[in-house]
Motif scaffolding. Structure first.
Motif, PDB file in Angstrom:
ATOM      1  N   ASP A 266     -35.458  -5.827 -92.067  1.00  0.00           N
ATOM      2  CA  ASP A 266     -35.997  -5.763 -90.710  1.00  0.00           C
ATOM      3  C   ASP A 266     -36.728  -4.442 -90.462  1.00  0.00           C
ATOM      4  OD1 ASP A 266     -35.098  -8.283 -90.198  1.00  0.00           O
ATOM      5  OD2 ASP A 266     -34.042  -7.766 -88.356  1.00  0.00           O
ATOM      6  N   LEU A 267     -36.273  -3.379 -91.067  1.00  0.00           N
ATOM      7  CA  LEU A 267     -37.007  -2.115 -90.977  1.00  0.00           C
ATOM      8  C   LEU A 267     -38.411  -2.277 -91.543  1.00  0.00           C
ATOM      9  CD1 LEU A 267     -37.325   0.958 -90.536  1.00  0.00           C
ATOM     10  CD2 LEU A 267     -36.194   1.281 -92.768  1.00  0.00           C
ATOM     11  N   LEU A 268     -38.534  -2.945 -92.685  1.00  0.00           N
ATOM     12  CA  LEU A 268     -39.853  -3.175 -93.275  1.00  0.00           C
ATOM     13  C   LEU A 268     -40.749  -3.972 -92.337  1.00  0.00           C
ATOM     14  CD1 LEU A 268     -41.906  -3.121 -95.566  1.00  0.00           C
ATOM     15  CD2 LEU A 268     -40.712  -5.087 -96.582  1.00  0.00           C
ATOM     16  N   TRP A 269     -40.211  -5.065 -91.780  1.00  0.00           N
ATOM     17  CA  TRP A 269     -40.993  -5.842 -90.822  1.00  0.00           C
ATOM     18  C   TRP A 269     -41.463  -4.952 -89.665  1.00  0.00           C
ATOM     19  CZ3 TRP A 269     -42.970 -10.637 -91.058  1.00  0.00           C
ATOM     20  CH2 TRP A 269     -42.410 -11.586 -91.930  1.00  0.00           C
ATOM     21  N   ALA A 270     -40.553  -4.133 -89.149  1.00  0.00           N
ATOM     22  CA  ALA A 270     -40.885  -3.293 -87.998  1.00  0.00           C
ATOM     23  C   ALA A 270     -41.948  -2.253 -88.344  1.00  0.00           C
ATOM     24  CB  ALA A 270     -39.619  -2.604 -87.474  1.00  0.00           C
TER      25      ALA A 270
END
Length: 351
Positions: A266-270
């Motif tokens: 989710d960090l990557l998506w963000a």
């Protein structure tokens, strides 16, 4: 290319990060026209031993998950299938080791996909490593774990998780929040670090979204209430990725504080959605790998540092897309898998 995946349990038996990674890779390969078969325990109804799922063939090795039964029948199944390359999840290790035996007999390359493991089961994982021609990990942090279990550094390759940039670009923007946390709320979530940082900033104007659900949610909500900031923290529960991306695109800061993370998906998506990434360094988390050397992101080590960086992020421009993370797009990461397959097939003299 004929690719066989070995995964006793699949996402049809239950969702885990490792099974989702296998499903995603198999789907990308099938969509590119490759011949993909997943050797697994049966999850469908009926007497048929095979099930076609939109171009992916699932072949039942056992009727229900059984580690010993799956391992005993797997070598013959691989011999009959005769793929060009085999990719096996590391859990259960008995099945991965059995895949190694079959691949040695057939002189086939075996790539072992390693997400995480049961820390108490050392021997079976070492046997699985010995049977693999290559071990794939989602991060350098997990690569270190594999090396500690006996793998040579040159035999381990990092192939990260991937995201869909077409979704990042096309999604709407939900701009209700200033800071977002997104992850399952389990024992390793450590949302408390973020809440303590926000308590330091209670005199400022902000709104925060906590995305995710799990056994720690009640405790996290109670902590927010105890800190008297619960009126500005919205707990949204679990959301599909489409909804999460809308929130990421409209939010300025993503806070990553979890203690354990083989890959901070989710960090990557963000980050791809333009968020400023603030990551609390944790020894058992790979999240720092995504932000090291990135100008808009910062590592922190305490709630006070996190609070200071949330304030400092206010001087940075707001974005809804960041193209610097395109190397993690689905197509780019699929090419990394294909490069691994071709290298191993060539090493075995099968071209």
């Amino acid at each position: 290319m004929r690719v066989a995946f070995v995964s006793m349990e699949t996402t049809h038996h239950g969702e885990t990060p490792a099974r989702r990674r296998t499903r995603r890779t198999a789907r990308l390969l099938a969509d590119r026209g490759h011949d993909v078969t997943v050797l697994s325990a049966k999850w469908w109804d009926g007497r048929f031993r095979e099930f076609d799922d939109d171009g992916i063939t699932y072949r039942a090795i056992v009727d229900r998950p059984s580690r010993r039964g799956f391992a005993s029948k797997l070598p013959l199944a691989i011999q009959r299938l005769d793929p060009e390359v085999v990719q096996a999840v590391v859990t259960p290790p008995l099945g991965a080791a059995a895949a190694g035996v079959a691949c040695r007999l057939k002189r086939l390359p075996l790539l072992l996909d390693w997400w995480d493991v049961d820390p108490g089961a050392g021997g079976p994982y070492r046997r699985a490593i010995r049977g693999a021609s290559r071990v794939l990990t989602p991060s350098r942090t997990v690569k270190t774990q594999v090396r500690e279990r006996g793998a040579n550094d040159s035999d381990v390759r990092v192939v990260p998780e991937s995201i869909d940039y077409s979704l990042v670009r096309s999604a709407d923007v939900d701009d209700r929040f200033d800071v977002v946390y997104s992850r399952p709320l389990d024992a390793d979530a450590n949302v408390e670090t973020l809440l303590l940082a926000l308590a330091e900033l209670r005199r400022r104007d902000w709104r925060v979204a906590v995305v995710g659900d799990g056994p720690a949610r009640d405790d996290v909500e109670e902590t927010a209430a105890d800190l008297r900031i619960d009126d500005r923290v919205e707990f949204l529960g679990s959301l599909p990725i489409e909804k999460r991306v809308e929130i990421f695109k409209g939010t300025h800061v993503f806070a990553q504080t979890a203690r354990y993370e083989p890959f901070a998906h989710d960090l990557l998506w963000a980050l791809a959605c333009g968020c400023v990434g603030l990551v609390e360094y944790q020894a058992d988390s790979s999240a720092h790998e995504l932000v090291e050397g990135r100008g808009r992101s910062t590592l922190v080590t305490s709630p006070q540092e996190l609070a200071d960086e949330i304030v400092a992020a206010g001087s940075l421009e707001r974005r809804s897309v960041d193209d610097r993370f395109e190397e993690y797009d689905r197509r780019a990461v699929l090419e990394q898998y294909l490069d691994c397959y071709r290298d191993e097939i060539e090493a075995y003299g099968l071209f």
